[in-house]
Design a protein around this motif. Structure first.
Motif: not given
Length: 461
Positions: A156-159, A163-170, A199-208, A226-231
């Motif tokens: 879950g942490g790696i996923l 997904f967070v990296a993709i979010f920041f890149a986009l 779908y990024l938000y959904f997959f971030i939720g699944v990983a969390f 990591l989730f807190a930083i993204w949030a």
């Protein structure tokens, strides 16, 4: 044991009696048995939410950490928050007052408040009737089980990291990270990017969900950080729901294992969250945080509670536009549209022309105001349908609360809850696909983790 059972039964009977009493009052006001001025209606509604919350807190086996209670609370914030804040004259934000002045004080909104009350009563009654204590299932004993749990935790942490990296890149590449206005401009100008973000938000939720369910003491807090930083960054842009809904589901999952934090700590956290929400609200379009942001938590509650407008809009459609009840069509539409991809005989109506896709309909009629699970139930089946749909939702949440807690069960429950929580202020259209996709992905990841654990055990032997 017998005393505990009798105490629980008495609590349930008392809870049902109070809800029935409140229900009679609400129904009487709705059908004009007595005159309910606007101020009185708002006071009754705020009191209704508080009373029902207290009853659920006392009667549900897990109290505030049950799925039923958390779902009920989030629905209430997004549909009664504005009513509560206005009832106590607690709104001090000028922009909020201006925005609600265009719709909040009309007759359709009064009807919408009644409809929301019906939904809350139906859900609370069902939750109390069908909730029972779950059977204990200790799935953390044994070295092998701990290793499996740790493997899922890191999966879950790696996923989440990916997904967070993709979010920041986009967001950086498109410029969406600068403000909510820039983010909306990107979403509106590029449908493909908009779909990727959703779908990024959904997959971030699944990983969390994987992280929260599989967590045990000693695993560390890196992935939570990591989730807190993204949030924090997502919240700064203005993506409150995208952060709040997976956080609420995470609370449900942590609550399945026992109360994760003390009640007073949670209360402090909620107040801080509301203050930050108000600050973000005032600057999310311009991206400028240098002005007078204010620290009134009721402003944040009022702004989130503006999802009530979606209910008001559907009532207005029926009254002014002769909009016919859909009779379940919006719930069937996502299934039919998927079947049409594989069955040639089924016509797949263009998205813009399909009146069953309520996220599109509301965008055309009222603009980007989001939507609502209560509004969807109403526009499909009317007032009776709101009670029916939310009674069924209460039954479903109670069954989930009463199910045995295990790693596999909790992950599947958490993944399925993610899109359901999102419908609190969105339409149903994405729910079936996301539930199926999430369950398949979660099952696959658990299967891979289990097989790897088996191979590791065989090597040791």
């Amino acid at each position: 044991m017998q005393f505990t059972h009798n105490k629980t039964l008495v609590q349930k009977i008392f809870g049902i009696w109070v809800i029935a009493l409140v229900g009679v009052w609400i129904f009487a006001a709705y059908f004009n048995v007595f005159e309910a001025p606007r101020e009185l209606l708002e006071g009754i509604t705020a009191l209704n939410w508080i009373i029902l919350s207290v009853i659920l807190y006392v009667t549900l086996p897990k109290g505030m950490w049950s799925i039923c209670f958390i779902f009920f609370s989030v629905v209430g914030v997004f549909h009664i928050g504005l009513v509560l804040a206005n009832a106590v004259n607690g709104i001090t934000d000028e922009d909020t007052l201006y925005q609600i002045s265009r719709w909040f004080y009309n007759l359709e909104t009064e009807n919408a408040i009644h409809v929301v009350n019906l939904a809350m009563i139906g859900f609370a009654l069902s939750a109390i009737l069908f909730s029972k204590k779950a059977n204990d299932h200790n799935s953390s004993n044994g070295q092998s089980q701990v290793a499996y749990r740790k493997r899922l935790f890191h999966t879950g942490g790696i996923l989440l990291g990916v997904f967070v990296a993709i979010f920041f890149a986009l967001t950086i590449a498109t410029g969406a990270i600068s403000s909510y206005g820039a983010y909306l401009a990107v979403m509106n100008s590029n449908p493909l990017i908009a779909m990727i973000f959703s779908y990024l938000y959904f997959f971030i939720g699944v990983a969390f969900v994987f992280i929260c369910v599989s967590y045990s003491k000693g695993f560390g807090y890196l992935y939570f950080g990591l989730f807190a930083i993204w949030a924090l960054f997502a919240f700064k842009i203005g993506l409150r729901g995208e952060v709040m809904f997976p956080s609420a589901v995470a609370g449900c999952m942590l609550g399945r294992k026992g109360a994760p934090i003390k009640g007073y700590i949670l209360a402090i956290g909620i107040i801080v969250f509301l203050i930050i929400t108000g600050i973000v609200k005032n600057a999310r379009v311009s991206g400028d945080y240098s002005g007078d942001v204010g620290i009134n938590p009721l402003n944040a509650i009022a702004e989130m509670g503006s999802s009530l407008r979606a209910v008001q809009e559907t009532i207005k459609w029926r009254k002014n536009d002769n909009f016919e009840l859909l009779l379940g069509a919006s719930y069937w539409a996502p299934f039919e549209r998927q079947f049409a991809l594989f069955i040639p005989q089924l016509e797949r109506v263009n998205v813009e022309d399909d009146g069953r896709l309520l996220n599109i309909v509301v965008q055309k009629k009222a603009g980007p105001i989001g939507f609502s699970a209560i509004a969807e139930a109403y526009i499909n089946f009317g007032e009776k349908g709101v009670i029916m749909v939310f009674f069924l939702l209460g039954w479903a949440m109670a069954k989930l609360d009463s199910s045995t807690s295990s790693i596999r069960n909790d992950i599947l429950i958490g993944v399925a809850l993610l899109p359901i929580f999102v419908t609190i202020r969105n339409s149903f259209i994405h729910v079936p696909v996301q539930i199926i996709l999430g369950l398949i992905l979660a099952s696959l990841l658990m299967y891979i983790g289990y097989k790897k654990e088996e191979r590791f055990a065989d090597k040791k032997v």
